[in-house]
Design an enzyme around this catalytic site. Sequence first.
Site, PDB file in Angstrom:
ATOM      1  N   GLY A  27     -34.330  -2.200  14.284  1.00 30.99           N
ATOM      2  CA  GLY A  27     -34.298  -3.643  14.453  1.00 30.99           C
ATOM      3  C   GLY A  27     -33.294  -4.311  13.541  1.00 30.99           C
ATOM      4  N   ASN A  28     -33.439  -5.632  13.382  1.00 33.28           N
ATOM      5  CA  ASN A  28     -32.465  -6.444  12.642  1.00 33.28           C
ATOM      6  C   ASN A  28     -31.069  -6.204  13.220  1.00 33.28           C
ATOM      7  OD1 ASN A  28     -31.663  -8.295  10.690  1.00 33.28           O
ATOM      8  ND2 ASN A  28     -31.291  -6.719   9.155  1.00 33.28           N
ATOM      9  N   LEU A  29     -30.962  -6.389  14.526  1.00 33.41           N
ATOM     10  CA  LEU A  29     -29.788  -5.949  15.276  1.00 33.41           C
ATOM     11  C   LEU A  29     -28.575  -6.835  15.040  1.00 33.41           C
ATOM     12  CD1 LEU A  29     -31.482  -5.117  18.703  1.00 33.41           C
ATOM     13  CD2 LEU A  29     -31.167  -3.631  16.712  1.00 33.41           C
ATOM     14  N   HIS A  30     -27.407  -6.188  14.979  1.00 29.84           N
ATOM     15  CA  HIS A  30     -26.125  -6.879  14.859  1.00 29.84           C
ATOM     16  C   HIS A  30     -25.179  -6.338  15.932  1.00 29.84           C
ATOM     17  CE1 HIS A  30     -24.830  -3.191  12.922  1.00 29.84           C
ATOM     18  NE2 HIS A  30     -25.716  -3.358  11.946  1.00 29.84           N
ATOM     19  N   ASP A  31     -23.933  -6.794  15.914  1.00 21.25           N
ATOM     20  CA  ASP A  31     -22.989  -6.413  16.963  1.00 21.25           C
ATOM     21  C   ASP A  31     -22.738  -4.911  17.007  1.00 21.25           C
ATOM     22  OD1 ASP A  31     -22.730  -8.989  17.846  1.00 21.25           O
ATOM     23  OD2 ASP A  31     -20.849  -9.395  16.789  1.00 21.25           O
ATOM     24  N   HIS A  33     -25.028  -2.551  16.574  1.00 25.38           N
ATOM     25  CA  HIS A  33     -26.094  -2.010  17.414  1.00 25.38           C
ATOM     26  C   HIS A  33     -25.824  -2.295  18.894  1.00 25.38           C
ATOM     27  CE1 HIS A  33     -28.536  -2.625  13.600  1.00 25.38           C
ATOM     28  NE2 HIS A  33     -28.785  -1.365  13.872  1.00 25.38           N
ATOM     29  N   LYS A 145     -21.278   6.568  14.305  1.00 20.28           N
ATOM     30  CA  LYS A 145     -20.595   7.364  13.290  1.00 20.28           C
ATOM     31  C   LYS A 145     -20.704   6.744  11.902  1.00 20.28           C
ATOM     32  CE  LYS A 145     -17.076   9.642  16.145  1.00 20.28           C
ATOM     33  NZ  LYS A 145     -15.607   9.844  16.319  1.00 20.28           N
ATOM     34  N   ASP A 147     -23.278   6.140  10.231  1.00 18.73           N
ATOM     35  CA  ASP A 147     -24.213   7.042   9.542  1.00 18.73           C
ATOM     36  C   ASP A 147     -23.833   8.479   9.916  1.00 18.73           C
ATOM     37  OD1 ASP A 147     -26.137   5.056   8.314  1.00 18.73           O
ATOM     38  OD2 ASP A 147     -26.246   4.454  10.412  1.00 18.73           O
ATOM     39  N   ARG A 184     -27.573  -4.261   6.024  1.00 18.70           N
ATOM     40  CA  ARG A 184     -27.596  -4.571   4.591  1.00 18.70           C
ATOM     41  C   ARG A 184     -26.566  -5.627   4.196  1.00 18.70           C
ATOM     42  NH1 ARG A 184     -28.078   1.426   1.793  1.00 18.70           N
ATOM     43  NH2 ARG A 184     -30.016   2.070   2.810  1.00 18.70           N
TER      44      ARG A 184
END
Length: 279
Positions: A27-31, A33, A145, A147, A184
């Site tokens: 969750g806490n999705l950004h572009d 994701h 990639k 991570d 983060r």
Amino acid sequence: MKIISCIEELRDHLRGQLRTAFVPTMGNLHDGHLSLMRLARKHGDPVVASIFVNRLQFGPNEDFDKYPRTFQADVEKLEKEGVYILFAPTEKDLYPEPQEFRVRPPDDLGNTLEGEFRPGFFSGVTTVVLKLFSCVQPSVAVFGKKDYQQLMIVRNMSKQFALPTEIIAADTYRAEDGLALSSRNVYLSPAERAEAPALFQSLNSVANEVRSGHLDIFELERKAMADLSQRGWKPDYISIRKQSNLQPPSAGDMAQGEKLVVLAAAKLGVTRLIDNLEI
């Protein structure tokens, strides 16, 4: 978009689907994701996303309760991307009893780099990924990639357990100034956000040195860490590894043009950022 928390209901909805594509998230999705969702759609249909903040991958000094939870905003973003099902189990749904069986990645992959600084992290990651794969039973799953070590470990797990799931690697999604998008990043102050692209710049400098024939890995890593330290960072590592197995390259590997990746983790203020760059 259907929102499902029950495993059996999820399986009922997906029964008979020939090529389900899956993107697991916390969750806490950004572009970044959302770019994974778009790539998933190119490789399968329907697309299933999951949101589950996995307690197993949080260490004793990492605050599980403070992880950002933005469920309603995440739902709206996933609906716009055409996701078919959002699997959003509770802890009781996914772990109805204590999870006594765990996946343990091999030491040479799981206890180096991130694994050295976050003991048990990759055991928690692979355990929940294996469980999510069992629930969704996808034909393909997309991992970023950014991570890189996680991607390698999940790919090896899928291969060694003969899972019927192809792991698709997605390029790191970056801001215009090069900073890798991460949940983060919201913790960075304005001054820290302005400084944050220096991590990717450091990776580029190391990569350029390697491409130009500089073969002294230790010196390249030492200098890059010292340069970041002088800028106020607290680096955990900057390390050149082989793409194939994340082991340090030998002089022979370097001379023969082995494909490499430089990986980094460093704190800027209280925020720990990771990044990498293939060479």
